[in-house]
Design a protein around this motif. Sequence first.
Motif, PDB file in Angstrom:
ATOM      1  N   SER A  17       0.803  -1.225   0.000  1.00 20.76           N
ATOM      2  CA  SER A  17       0.000   0.000   0.000  1.00 20.76           C
ATOM      3  C   SER A  17       0.832   1.270   0.000  1.00 20.76           C
ATOM      4  N   SER A  79     -21.763  -7.904   0.757  1.00 19.83           N
ATOM      5  CA  SER A  79     -21.010  -8.165   1.985  1.00 19.83           C
ATOM      6  C   SER A  79     -19.616  -8.705   1.688  1.00 19.83           C
ATOM      7  N   PHE A  81     -17.824  -7.952  -1.082  1.00 18.39           N
ATOM      8  CA  PHE A  81     -17.040  -6.926  -1.772  1.00 18.39           C
ATOM      9  C   PHE A  81     -17.527  -5.549  -1.310  1.00 18.39           C
ATOM     10  N   PRO A  82     -17.287  -5.221  -0.044  1.00 16.94           N
ATOM     11  CA  PRO A  82     -17.855  -3.998   0.522  1.00 16.94           C
ATOM     12  C   PRO A  82     -17.372  -2.725  -0.169  1.00 16.94           C
ATOM     13  N   SER A  83     -16.185  -2.756  -0.781  1.00 17.98           N
ATOM     14  CA  SER A  83     -15.706  -1.550  -1.461  1.00 17.98           C
ATOM     15  C   SER A  83     -16.571  -1.201  -2.667  1.00 17.98           C
ATOM     16  N   LEU A  84     -17.284  -2.192  -3.212  1.00 12.35           N
ATOM     17  CA  LEU A  84     -18.168  -1.948  -4.350  1.00 12.35           C
ATOM     18  C   LEU A  84     -19.578  -1.563  -3.912  1.00 12.35           C
ATOM     19  N   ALA A  86     -20.735   0.606  -1.810  1.00 15.78           N
ATOM     20  CA  ALA A  86     -21.061   2.005  -1.565  1.00 15.78           C
ATOM     21  C   ALA A  86     -21.467   2.744  -2.833  1.00 15.78           C
ATOM     22  N   ASP A  87     -21.089   2.232  -3.985  1.00 13.93           N
ATOM     23  CA  ASP A  87     -21.362   2.909  -5.253  1.00 13.93           C
ATOM     24  C   ASP A  87     -21.908   1.891  -6.241  1.00 13.93           C
ATOM     25  N   GLU A 159     -10.843  -3.939 -13.224  1.00  8.49           N
ATOM     26  CA  GLU A 159     -10.941  -2.566 -12.727  1.00  8.49           C
ATOM     27  C   GLU A 159     -12.320  -1.949 -12.932  1.00  8.49           C
ATOM     28  N   TRP A 162     -18.418  -4.088 -10.775  1.00  6.00           N
ATOM     29  CA  TRP A 162     -19.527  -3.276 -10.278  1.00  6.00           C
ATOM     30  C   TRP A 162     -20.600  -4.213  -9.737  1.00  6.00           C
TER      31      TRP A 162
END
Length: 271
Positions: A17, A79, A81-84, A86-87, A159, A162
Amino acid sequence: MREHSEVPVPRVRWVESSPDILGQPFLVMDRLTGSVPVDNPPYVFGGWLGELDPARRRELQDASVDVLAGIHAIADPASKFPSLAADAGLRRHFENERRYYEWSHRDDGVRIPVLEDAFSWIAEHWPAAPSADVLCWGDARIGNILYAGTRPVGVLDWESAWLAPRELDLGWFIFFHSMFQDIAEVFEVPGLPEMLRRDDVVARYERTAGVQVQDLDFYLTYAALRHGTVMARIHRRRMHFGEVEAPEDPNEYVLHHQMLRRLIDGTYSWK
């Protein structure tokens, strides 16, 4: 994907990171070996895929459709893929596409009529009840799969992932080959007309996934619109570097503008 499905993807070994080493965060994953149906020139113009006999190409096609079904079968993707999450959703996806189009033309105000007509068509033909959101690959096409013979051994390019209706992937998957086949026919090359036909892909997907595909005309047109915004940006980038001139007809920023127009008009034939 490796944890939640049988879809073949490279094993990610490490994620760094910190930008201190390479100037930006990066990851290291296993190298996979296989053959890819290439984009440039499109695989319909020749190569190993065209050299397979029709039965083997059908094996590859069915296995590729099964990859889509495997991705979409992951339960409760929000649940996992929580980064997806939100959008997520089709509406947000469409809004992002419109913002991208506007951003790409903000400096000179050039408008592309066929794309703007397509945005209007999509808004006017919005599905009354879109299917439930699943994990969508985003760039779902055989050009993003490594094959050992006819067997997928690596599913790449995530990348654009969705959470959206499964038809988002199916529309892109079918559209992309049809666009390539249309290009082949313009150049009087036989191409691969028997591959990835709409009805064949839908039948295999519905049988494998155990669901009924909905509103596919909408998603096929949306796929052509999405690719059109990308192609317009690529053309304008090439203009910036002096590789091409601005077209007299702004619709020609879009490689497949005639196909997109026929989709909007309802006159495109899905062979």
